[in-house]
Scaffold this motif. Structure first.
Motif, mmCIF file in Angstrom:
data_model
loop_
_atom_site.group_PDB
_atom_site.id
_atom_site.type_symbol
_atom_site.label_atom_id
_atom_site.label_comp_id
_atom_site.label_asym_id
_atom_site.label_seq_id
_atom_site.Cartn_x
_atom_site.Cartn_y
_atom_site.Cartn_z
ATOM 1 N N ALA A 1 1.019 -1.338 0.027
ATOM 2 C CA ALA A 1 -0.050 0.203 0.163
ATOM 3 C C ALA A 1 0.954 1.316 0.183
ATOM 4 O O ALA A 1 0.642 2.325 -0.548
ATOM 5 N N TYR A 2 1.952 1.331 0.776
ATOM 6 C CA TYR A 2 2.767 2.367 0.750
ATOM 7 C C TYR A 2 3.271 2.663 -0.617
ATOM 8 O O TYR A 2 3.371 3.592 -1.143
ATOM 9 N N LEU A 3 3.932 1.483 -1.274
ATOM 10 C CA LEU A 3 4.458 1.413 -2.488
ATOM 11 C C LEU A 3 3.646 2.189 -3.527
ATOM 12 O O LEU A 3 3.852 2.893 -4.274
ATOM 13 N N LEU A 4 2.268 1.607 -3.584
ATOM 14 C CA LEU A 4 1.258 2.089 -4.675
ATOM 15 C C LEU A 4 0.839 3.358 -4.434
ATOM 16 O O LEU A 4 0.277 4.102 -5.457
ATOM 17 N N SER A 5 0.786 3.919 -3.126
ATOM 18 C CA SER A 5 0.056 5.205 -2.850
ATOM 19 C C SER A 5 1.238 6.159 -2.843
ATOM 20 O O SER A 5 0.894 7.571 -3.359
ATOM 21 N N LYS A 6 2.361 5.980 -2.526
ATOM 22 C CA LYS A 6 3.338 7.144 -2.321
ATOM 23 C C LYS A 6 4.164 7.211 -3.636
ATOM 24 O O LYS A 6 5.057 8.119 -3.611
ATOM 25 N N PHE A 7 4.442 6.427 -4.495
ATOM 26 C CA PHE A 7 5.299 6.352 -5.460
ATOM 27 C C PHE A 7 4.584 6.020 -6.789
ATOM 28 O O PHE A 7 3.478 5.313 -7.055
ATOM 29 N N TYR A 8 4.942 6.871 -8.015
ATOM 30 C CA TYR A 8 4.515 6.691 -9.481
ATOM 31 C C TYR A 8 5.262 5.871 -10.025
ATOM 32 O O TYR A 8 6.489 6.261 -10.280
ATOM 33 N N PHE A 9 5.089 4.696 -10.806
ATOM 34 C CA PHE A 9 6.022 4.080 -11.646
ATOM 35 C C PHE A 9 5.028 3.346 -12.731
ATOM 36 O O PHE A 9 3.864 3.247 -12.400
ATOM 37 N N LYS A 10 5.989 2.962 -13.868
ATOM 38 C CA LYS A 10 5.223 2.150 -14.536
ATOM 39 C C LYS A 10 4.647 0.786 -14.291
ATOM 40 O O LYS A 10 5.477 0.243 -13.574
ATOM 41 N N GLY A 11 3.560 0.438 -14.760
ATOM 42 C CA GLY A 11 3.293 -0.797 -14.313
ATOM 43 C C GLY A 11 2.402 -0.776 -13.000
ATOM 44 O O GLY A 11 2.140 -1.934 -12.301
ATOM 45 N N ARG A 12 2.128 0.311 -12.259
ATOM 46 C CA ARG A 12 1.486 0.614 -10.968
ATOM 47 C C ARG A 12 -0.005 -0.178 -11.024
ATOM 48 O O ARG A 12 -0.319 -1.063 -10.180
ATOM 49 N N GLN A 13 -0.696 0.178 -12.143
ATOM 50 C CA GLN A 13 -1.815 -0.397 -12.108
ATOM 51 C C GLN A 13 -2.010 -1.918 -12.405
ATOM 52 O O GLN A 13 -2.782 -2.493 -11.695
ATOM 53 N N ILE A 14 -0.960 -2.370 -13.197
ATOM 54 C CA ILE A 14 -0.892 -3.932 -13.261
ATOM 55 C C ILE A 14 -0.648 -4.407 -12.031
ATOM 56 O O ILE A 14 -1.263 -5.389 -11.739
ATOM 57 N N LEU A 15 0.365 -3.929 -11.318
ATOM 58 C CA LEU A 15 0.725 -4.351 -9.876
ATOM 59 C C LEU A 15 -0.627 -4.536 -9.014
ATOM 60 O O LEU A 15 -0.772 -5.507 -8.467
ATOM 61 N N ALA A 16 -1.549 -3.445 -8.930
ATOM 62 C CA ALA A 16 -2.711 -3.673 -8.210
ATOM 63 C C ALA A 16 -3.515 -4.636 -8.554
ATOM 64 O O ALA A 16 -4.189 -5.339 -7.822
ATOM 65 N N THR A 17 -3.800 -4.937 -10.023
ATOM 66 C CA THR A 17 -4.784 -5.813 -10.563
ATOM 67 C C THR A 17 -4.022 -7.333 -9.907
ATOM 68 O O THR A 17 -4.968 -7.969 -9.500
ATOM 69 N N LEU A 18 -2.527 -7.445 -10.066
ATOM 70 C CA LEU A 18 -1.998 -8.699 -9.749
ATOM 71 C C LEU A 18 -2.359 -8.890 -8.289
ATOM 72 O O LEU A 18 -2.541 -10.243 -8.134
ATOM 73 N N ILE A 19 -2.125 -8.120 -7.322
ATOM 74 C CA ILE A 19 -2.645 -8.275 -5.994
ATOM 75 C C ILE A 19 -3.752 -9.055 -5.779
ATOM 76 O O ILE A 19 -4.053 -9.622 -4.791
ATOM 77 N N ASP A 20 -4.829 -8.417 -6.492
ATOM 78 C CA ASP A 20 -6.366 -8.839 -6.359
ATOM 79 C C ASP A 20 -6.709 -10.101 -6.891
ATOM 80 O O ASP A 20 -7.572 -10.605 -6.568
ATOM 81 N N ILE A 21 -5.501 -10.846 -7.565
ATOM 82 C CA ILE A 21 -5.995 -12.085 -8.113
ATOM 83 C C ILE A 21 -6.605 -13.056 -7.126
ATOM 84 O O ILE A 21 -7.501 -13.398 -7.463
ATOM 85 N N PRO A 22 -5.835 -13.420 -5.882
ATOM 86 C CA PRO A 22 -6.303 -14.277 -5.177
ATOM 87 C C PRO A 22 -7.852 -14.142 -4.874
ATOM 88 O O PRO A 22 -8.499 -15.132 -4.456
ATOM 89 N N PHE A 23 -8.149 -12.810 -4.780
ATOM 90 C CA PHE A 23 -9.672 -12.429 -4.345
ATOM 91 C C PHE A 23 -10.610 -12.974 -5.189
ATOM 92 O O PHE A 23 -11.534 -13.367 -4.993
ATOM 93 N N SER A 24 -10.273 -13.203 -6.395
ATOM 94 C CA SER A 24 -11.290 -13.616 -7.649
ATOM 95 C C SER A 24 -11.361 -14.937 -7.782
ATOM 96 O O SER A 24 -12.146 -15.271 -8.810
ATOM 97 N N ILE A 25 -10.306 -15.915 -7.503
ATOM 98 C CA ILE A 25 -10.298 -17.085 -8.245
ATOM 99 C C ILE A 25 -10.825 -18.107 -6.911
ATOM 100 O O ILE A 25 -10.796 -18.065 -5.808
#
Lengths: 295, 288
Positions: A106-130
């Protein structure tokens, strides 16, 4: 004639005026007609009672159907206690690992902007949806005899599948995004101005986290931990695939319920379930207290 | 308004040299990627690895066999129906919780999350007992000749149980924030209550409702613990897809299990993509 007309007009205006003023002042009162209100509340209460309330009563009634002594025996049974301990171990491990992950991610994704940020957020959500069954399956395909790490683990005599580490890994997997999901929106809404200011004034990373970031996420963190605990404690599908159902060894409390139920030992199954119901209700109460405090 | 917001946003994102002032980027990136990789992505990759060893013809053979197809059909149709039921009751519950004051409201609000907190196996055996022919509710229906437990009706009920919180918690915050001016305006213009609800309020709630529906649908498809007991595992009739994976595993047919799981996984990803798209659309919608 004209006089009368004027009076009529006057009265009409006044009458209409009061009416529309009332409409403006009390639109909701006029809008929510009591009949509809009570029908809707009635439907809601009935729905929740049938879907949520009665199943809880079923558990309580069946658990105590053979009397208090039988209940005590089922709850204090050797295998029940062992299953409870394993459930606690898996839950504590999952909460600890996922809290560390959640805070960093959460610290990484909210305090820093970098390429692939959105993809990373989606990957983290995977276990929730399977499906939890698939969550268990992936560990068998990784660490089991047929898995690509199977030979390596065999050579070093490490057992993961059908053993306690597998149960813990599966529990971590299914609850992986829980803490992150609670922290991220809060940190994202807070922005990063305060941290930047602190950094420019010379504060170190740990100080910034402890003095600035942490106070913002305190309640969200607790909330995430509570949700994570609830889900980890009750996880069934994933653990069921990977545990191998070894009584007294890899059996968690929900799996123990299944075994007892399939042995037609219904009273004992509901007695063991009642432990989980009590824990669930405690978690719900804690959840509501935390939510109330947050507001 | 939007333009100004965007400009500020861009200025914030890219300060002149792209210098990061806040410390800890490397550490948090490292920890996040390492944990995500080891605990989620690498195990998940195994399923694709195993499936790739399967051979295309074999894969299609497994996935299109009658038993497996009927498993998907049962899972998808019951989950869809359950999500619809939840959409209707979810709106009613959210409405009652936001708009009305009555004794016991806080208790009701707190109860919504029960399906999240209650272990699925416990819910499963309780629902099975309740809706079996001897159970409290099942016996009432048995008199008129309707069987609930061990049929698709039972599966749907279990999926409704696990899906309740999704719709309520998606719709509730939107309804809370909804500006009542529009309703008042509609009423002043002479719209009656049903008309106001369906033409003014419901369109505002629709994206949230759709997101909640999608989450409940996805959860229903994957759900195992609470459904497995009430489903009863009758081939072609009440065998849900996750249960098929379980059955294949117990027979040590790992390749078959992997193939079935892969299709289920792709369905989940597709749904997740749709839900994410809706949510991104919603965010834009609310900012504008």
């Amino acid at each position: 004639m004209a006089d009368k007309n004027e009076k009529d007009l006057d009265r009409d205006l006044v009458g209409d005026g009061i009416h529309s003023i009332q409409k403006v002042i009390q639109p909701h009162k006029a809008y929510s007609r009591p009949v509809i209100k009570y029908i809707l509340i009635g439907v809601s209460v009935l729905f929740l009672a049938v879907m949520l309330g009665i199943p809880l009563i079923v558990v309580a009634v069946n658990a105590l159907s053979d009397g208090w002594a039988a209940y005590k025996e089922a709850v204090l049974d050797e295998y029940t206690v062992k299953a409870l301990l394993l459930t606690l171990l898996a839950t504590v491990s999952a909460v600890a690992v996922n809290t560390v992950f959640g805070v960093f991610a959460a610290y990484l994704l909210s305090k820093f902007y970098f390429k692939g940020r959105q993809i990373l957020a989606t990957l983290i959500d995977i276990p929730f949806s399977i499906s939890p069954v698939i969550a268990g399956l992936v560990f068998i395909l990784t660490f089991g005899n047929i898995g690509w790490m199977g030979d390596f683990l065999k050579a070093h005599d490490i057992k993961i599948v059908f053993a306690v580490p597998g149960v813990i890994l599966a529990t971590i997997f299914v609850t992986f995004p829980f803490v992150f999901r609670e922290l991220f929106p809060v940190l994202n809404a807070q922005g990063k101005d305060e941290e930047e200011a602190a950094a420019l004034m010379g504060a170190g990373g740990f100080t910034i986290f402890r003095r600035i970031t942490f106070p913002h996420i305190r309640w969200a963190l607790l909330y995430g931990v509570i949700l994570c605990t609830a889900r980890a404690m009750g996880e069934f599908g994933a653990v069921s695939v990977i545990s191998g159902h070894l009584r007294g060894k890899t059996n968690t409390l929900p799996l123990h319920v299944e075994i007892l139920y399939n042995e037609f030992n219904t009273t004992a199954a509901f007695a063991v379930s009642s432990i989980l119901v009590i824990l669930a209700v405690l978690i719900l109460i804690a959840r509501n207290i935390v939510e109330w405090k947050r507001k | 308004m939007t333009g100004v917001f965007m400009e500020q946003h861009i200025v914030k994102v890219k300060n002149k040299k792209g210098v990061r002032v806040i410390p800890g980027f490397g550490l948090s990136m490292g920890v996040t990627l390492a944990m995500l990789g080891c605990l989620v992505l690498i195990p998940l990759a195994s399923i694709f690895l195993s499936a790739s060893r399967l051979g295309f013809g074999e894969f299609i053979g497994v996935v299109t066999s009658r038993q497996v197809v009927s498993g998907y059909v049962v899972s998808l149709s019951c989950a869809f129906l359950a999500a619809l039921v939840n959409a209707v009751f979810g709106i009613v519950l959210a409405w009652v919780l936001v708009r009305y004051e009555f004794p016991g409201k806080r208790l009701m609000d707190g109860m919504i999350e029960l399906p999240f907190a209650l272990p699925t196996a416990v819910a499963g055996i309780a629902l099975t007992y309740l809706y079996s022919d001897q159970g409290w509710i099942g016996s009432l229906f048995a008199k008129v000749g309707i069987k609930i437990a061990y049929t698709r009706i039972g599966i749907t009920i279990a999926m409704v149980f696990v899906g309740i919180p999704f719709v309520v918690r998606a719709v509730q915050p939107v309804l809370e924030k909804l500006d009542r001016q529009y309703e008042e305006a509609a009423m002043m213009l002479g719209a009656n209550k049903p008309y106001t609800f369906f033409r003014v309020i419901l369109p505002e709630l629709f994206p949230a409702l759709l997101a909640g529906f999608g989450l409940a649908f996805a959860r229903g498809i994957g759900e195992y613990g609470s459904v497995v007991f009430i489903a009863g595992n009758i081939p072609y009739k009440t065998q849900i897809a996750p249960l098929l994976i379980m059955t294949k595993l117990e027979q040590y047919k790992y390749a078959d299990a992997t193939a079935i799981a892969l299709v289920l996984l792709l369905i989940s990803f597709l749904l997740m993509f749709l839900i994410n798209s809706i949510q991104i659309y919603m965010q834009r919608f609310s900012k504008a």
